[in-house]
Design an enzyme around this catalytic site. Structure first.
Site: not given
Length: 622
Positions: A73, A175, A448
């Site tokens: 990321r 995200s 998740k």
């Protein structure tokens, strides 16, 4: 940086003339300009070279991306340590090499590719384009690719990897990060994010093949290759069908007058949350019109992270008041995390923390298991999990009810892998979470999942309403039964890695060499666990039970008064995070006393251990 390849279409004389005087940097610049076919990012490097900005060139070109708690990321832009067309191609080539070594049936089983809706015009970079290049690298090597025809929630990728028996998958997403960022999240054949040693080995493989192969730039392969399949309909249908396994009160859901508002934070969640509510028998939740559709600029929020609370939920709360909806569910931009707010009797809104939601989910998933399990089911075969920086409330419930509770290192990649191991050994896992609003209800997805969590919250609220209870009232009942668990989480921003290292090294040599603090202000410390070094004073052999994680800093202090506090660096952002929780026994019911004690301890922790003024840290209350 790997060996220099052919100069391609770059005039090497021009490069020699523009030498930086640093051989390593010259080589890196030459490689970038030789290999990058994205005109925008190529021009960014050429411009820095022309302007003599050698320090920035060095920062961009002389280090590589590495795997953190959520894969690769970084900001989008030019450079080997940024997310861009070239670094995504290089990463995928490394993954191809690693998977080819590990799976003899790689070219039969294939690979899954999904993406969110991020993008940056200045770099001509978007999640969909990066996903197409990921697919191109593999299709050019005759690997079948399951490439989603449109954006999907992150949990769809690990779900698809398992459903389609693929060897691995990648989701292009950052995200809830700021709009400038993007990322590359890798899932293994077990449906969980990769952990060590896979991440380290993949990095080695990336280093071995940094020059793009023939075909790697051909993003049109996803439209022309017979090896590309679109798994969207099959995966969406199967996912919604599997979701029904954790629906326990369909009749109540169909009849309820309770109304829900959903915001998808300018991301991917809208369509999928609507379908999930339908699968549970609900009327569709009311969408926030300004935030319903994808927008890579996240134009109505200062940051696209629902964890920031009421300030970023403003539009949802106002809409809910107008529509007389008592519960708001907010999925983050890639729909893998969930925030929840509930209107209280006085008209104010309560935004639940991740730890408070986990208490509700833990109670709910266990009580529904208990009501619906077969007569011969053994509670000792049942498990719940949490990351070590999350609330210990599940531990308290487990102790009282007789099931097992386990902790993992921070990051859902550790939870996913452990859950898979437990399932493979015949155990039943009901729920797992991390405090940063990441929840896994059931085991259809080993990561998740904000979509399933949103509809489970809706069913829970519907059931509680039939008992004349709100979510907030039930939360108090849970704490009264199992003991108050009051936690505070926040962070400091620090953009200087040497300062962060100095702060943690000081704690390891506090009263002398290799000597951790024995107290923090007036608060005595019982135990210290340092996962970075593998030390744990509470263990007979002084070795941490959790795996050593040298790549990030994390120290946990257990205090004599029952408080547990952890200081750690973020795996995805320039932050030092702190987590503190007061774990009380059921008989200690004076919440205000516990809260005051926790607040004083946090103040001591910040003042004595982090020294924000001295270290130039910027505080942010979360």
């Amino acid at each position: 940086m790997g060996d220099c390849g052919a100069p391609g279409d770059v005039n090497s004389n021009v490069l020699v003339a523009r030498s930086t005087g640093d051989a390593q940097l010259d080589k890196a610049v030459w490689q970038w300009l030789s290999w990058d076919k994205n005109q925008k990012t190529k021009e960014q490097i050429e411009s820095l070279l022309q302007d003599g900005k050698h320090k920035e060139l060095r920062d961009r070109l002389c280090c590589r991306l590495s795997f953190g708690t959520a894969g690769l990321r970084s900001a989008m832009g030019a450079g080997f340590c940024y997310i861009n067309d070239l670094t995504v191609i290089q990463s995928t080539q490394g993954i191809y090499k690693y998977l080819e070594r590990n799976f003899s049936d790689f070219k039969q089983r294939g690979f899954v590719v999904g993406y969110d809706t991020r993008g940056q015009v200045t770099s001509n970079c978007s999640s969909k384009k990066l996903a197409k290049l990921t697919a191109a690298v593999l299709l050019a090597k005759d690997v079948p690719v399951y490439f989603f025809s449109t954006y999907v929630p992150t949990p769809f990728v690990p779900y698809a990897v398992q459903q389609l028996r693929a060897v691995a998958g990648v989701m292009i997403t950052a995200s809830h990060n700021r709009k400038e960022d993007n990322g590359y999240k890798v899932y293994w054949e077990n449906g969980a994010q990769i952990t060590s040693p896979h991440d380290k080995e993949i990095i080695k493989c990336i280093e071995e093949c940094v020059e793009p192969w023939n075909g790697s730039w051909n993003e049109n392969l996803v439209d022309t290759s017979p090896l590309r399949q679109d798994p969207l309909k099959k995966i969406c249908d199967c996912y919604m069908e599997d979701l029904k396994k954790i629906c326990y009160h369909r009749e109540l859901n169909v009849q309820t007058s309770l109304r829900f508002v959903h915001t998808s934070f300018h991301g991917v969640g809208h369509d999928y949350v609507q379908l999930a509510f339908k699968a549970f028998g609900f009327q569709p939740p009311i969408p926030v019109p300004e935030q319903k559709d994808p927008d890579p600029d996240f134009s109505t929020v200062k940051c696209p992270n629902p964890e920031e609370g009421e300030s970023v939920l403003e539009l949802s709360l106002r809409l809910a008041e107008k529509e007389n909806a008592r519960v708001v569910v907010a999925t983050d931009p890639d729909a893998d995390r969930l925030a929840v707010a509930e209107q209280q009797e006085n008209g104010c809104w309560k935004v639940f923390t991740g730890n408070e939601l986990a208490a509700l989910f833990g109670w709910w998933m266990y009580s529904q298991w208990k009501e619906n399990c077969s007569p011969d089911a053994d509670v000792r075969n049942v498990y719940m999990l949490a990351t070590t920086v999350s609330s210990k409330i599940l531990r308290a419930i487990a102790l009282k009810e007789g099931f097992h509770f386990e902790e993992t290192l921070p990051g859902f990649k550790w939870i996913g892998s452990r859950v898979k191991n437990l399932l493979d050994s015949g155990k039943e896992v009901l729920f797992a979470f991390e405090e940063s609003i990441g929840f896994m209800c059931g085991t259809s997805v080993l990561d998740k999942d904000g979509v399933s969590a949103a509809v489970v919250v809706a069913e829970m609220a519907t059931y509680l309403e039939s008992q004349n209870l709100t979510l907030a009232q039930k939360l108090l009942e849970i704490y009264e039964m199992y003991g108050y668990h009051i936690s505070k989480t926040s962070y400091f921003l620090c953009y200087d890695p040497p300062t962060i290292k100095r702060i943690f090294e000081r704690l390891r040599n506090f009263d002398g060499p290799q000597s951790y603090p024995k107290c923090c202000g007036i608060y005595n410390i019982l135990h210290v666990r340092d996962v970075t070094t593998g030390y744990d004073s509470s263990q007979p052999n002084k070795k941490s039970v959790l795996p050593v994680s040298k790549s990030s800093q994390m120290i946990t202090f257990t205090f004599q008064n029952g408080c547990v506090a952890t200081l750690r660096t973020s795996g995805t952002e320039p932050k030092i995070k702190y987590y503190a929780e007061m774990c009380a026994l059921p008989e200690q019911s004076d919440r205000s006393v516990l809260e005051e004690e926790l607040q004083k301890l946090i103040e001591a922790l910040i003042e004595n251990f982090l020294e924000p003024d001295k270290n130039g840290l910027t505080w942010r209350s979360a």
